[in-house]
Write a protein that holds these residues in place. Structure first.
Motif, PDB file in Angstrom:
ATOM      1  N   ALA A 185       0.834  -1.209   0.000  1.00  0.00           N
ATOM      2  CA  ALA A 185       0.000   0.000   0.000  1.00  0.00           C
ATOM      3  C   ALA A 185       0.867   1.257   0.000  1.00  0.00           C
ATOM      4  CB  ALA A 185      -0.925  -0.005   1.213  1.00  0.00           C
ATOM      5  N   ASP A 190      -0.907   4.704  -0.736  1.00  0.00           N
ATOM      6  CA  ASP A 190      -2.096   4.552   0.105  1.00  0.00           C
ATOM      7  C   ASP A 190      -1.660   4.421   1.565  1.00  0.00           C
ATOM      8  OD1 ASP A 190      -4.496   3.987   1.298  1.00  0.00           O
ATOM      9  OD2 ASP A 190      -5.030   2.328  -0.035  1.00  0.00           O
ATOM     10  N   THR A 193      -4.197   2.775   4.241  1.00  0.00           N
ATOM     11  CA  THR A 193      -4.222   1.313   4.232  1.00  0.00           C
ATOM     12  C   THR A 193      -2.930   0.744   4.796  1.00  0.00           C
ATOM     13  OG1 THR A 193      -5.711   1.247   2.332  1.00  0.00           O
ATOM     14  CG2 THR A 193      -4.403  -0.721   2.736  1.00  0.00           C
TER      15      THR A 193
END
Length: 436
Positions: A185, A190, A193
């Motif tokens: 991630a 991200d 996450t």
């Protein structure tokens, strides 16, 4: 060094924890508890040394025990990681090869161990092949899926790595698999996450070492975001769980450096390189020393680095990526390009793109460099050093607006990404007219 390079080391540790725990579990299930690696390791202060001793004793009595040979090889690979002593790799290879000689068919444990060894030696193509062979024998081996995840990630096959990771998570949701999910991630930008996956890993941490492992990576994510206080909190918790843990000490050294605590940072960095004299640790300490004006001591670290590289090379480890970056920053640009091209021929990861782009820039080949610098920052994650490299290249090409935006992004991401290079990024940005 960047947080991402530290993360790579942590991920390698994660799959080796699976290999070693599998060895421990396998010996603990033995009908002869006196020979159990698990029982000895639980009571001993050094479980790896105890595991080696127990396995060696078992093999003296039952030299044809192919499972124990495979377990011993896995423990040797883990010892190499913990001690930064690459001589363990040859012992690991001998043990794993012996296991395959005794059981050439259906021996997924030895194949997986050899795959982990290949990853540790940076032979990622061989690691992927060995993991595939192990999975053909046992498609339910979470450990083999972890080896394959790492190999594909380092080869730049990020979609393939995601597939392997998903299977690993299905088979064994735990510290090693959730840590990989976090890294995947992070690579894609991200962060939410990435943090959530690590928090799941932390909840499942069963030992102080597991807790320190998770805390170190959580600290690394906070550090990558420029949140020094949050990083410090996680590193402190990691140190409480496992005092003297080198990755935790490294994080604490970075925090101290960011806060201007030169003596404390120096002390922590010294502890790191004494415990784990890995090339990336020696470079980072040397660059910190350069940043604080200690050129003579920095030169000492770089001299040790040259010796360590020879030792690693003699034990089958290819480290062209780090060599390329070091030569680009502190040595011969021509040598940097040669090393970076050799690395890129083996794998086309974002790290390899960054190293080749930076080396080409330092050699004055900026048009070629920019293509690789853009590729290094295309996956979604915003590594501050990668952005700095791209900004330097854009500036050299006269792309002033692009350079200002890229350098600003690097410093917004983490204004302390390097004690040596972050100030250079600030100076270049100011020279170009400041933030857009």
């Amino acid at each position: 060094m960047t947080t991402r390079r530290t993360a790579r080391n942590l991920l390698a540790a994660g799959v080796l924890l699976l290999l070693v725990s599998a060895a421990v579990a396998g010996r603990a299930a033995s009908p002869e508890p006196g020979r159990s690696i698990g029982a000895v390791a639980t009571a001993a202060p050094d479980p790896l040394a105890a595991a080696v001793s127990s396995a060696e004793q078992r093999l003296e009595e039952v030299p044809g025990d192919w499972r124990t040979w495979a377990e011993l090889g896995a423990v040797y690979v883990e010892q190499a990681r913990v001690t930064a002593d690459p001589s363990y790799y040859a012992r690991a290879e001998d043990a794993l090869d012996r296991s395959l000689e005794l059981r050439p068919e259906g021996n997924d444990g030895a194949l997986t161990g050899l795959g982990a060894l290949a990853n540790a030696r940076h032979d990622f193509a061989a690691a992927a092949d060995l993991a595939d062979r192990a999975l053909a024998v046992n498609p339910y081996s979470a450990t083999a899926w972890g080896v394959l995840t790492d190999a594909r990630t380092q080869l730049g096959n990020y979609d393939g790595a995601g597939v392997a990771l998903s299977r690993m998570l299905e088979l064994r949701p735990g510290v090693a698999s959730f840590t990989r999910a976090s890294y995947d991630a992070e690579l894609r930008g991200d962060t939410g996450t990435a943090v959530a996956a690590l928090e799941q890993a932390l909840e499942l941490a069963a030992t102080p070492a597991d807790e320190a492992f998770c805390r170190t990576y959580l600290g690394g994510l906070a550090w990558a975001d420029g949140d020094v206080d949050e990083a410090s909190r996680h590193y402190a918790a990691g140190a409480e769980a496992a005092s003297g843990n080198p990755p935790v000490l490294l994080g604490q050294a970075r925090v101290a450096a960011a806060r201007g605590e030169v003596e404390e940072a120096t002390r922590k960095y010294r502890q790191v390189v004494q415990a784990q004299p890995l090339p990336e640790h020696l470079v980072e300490f040397g660059e910190f020393l350069l940043a604080v004006g200690e050129e003579d001591e920095a030169a000492e670290q770089f001299a040790v680095l040259a010796t360590v590289w020879k030792l690693f090379e003699a034990n089958g480890v290819a480290d062209d990526l780090e060599i390329a970056l070091f030569e680009a920053d502190h040595g011969d640009p021509g040598a940097a390009v040669a090393a970076a091209e050799a690395e890129f021929a083996r794998r086309q990861s974002i790290d390899a793109h960054d190293a080749l782009g930076w080396a080409l820039h330092r050699a004055g080949r900026d048009a070629e460099a920019l293509e690789h610098a853009r590729a290094a920052t295309a996956l979604g994650g915003e590594d501050a050093r990668f952005l700095y490299h791209r900004g330097e290249i854009e500036a050299a090409l006269g792309q002033i607006d692009e350079a200002r935006a890229t350098l600003t992004a690097a410093l917004d991401r983490n204004p302390h990404f390097s004690p040596l290079h972050a100030p250079r990024a600030e100076q270049l940005l100011a020279a170009l007219g400041g933030r857009p």
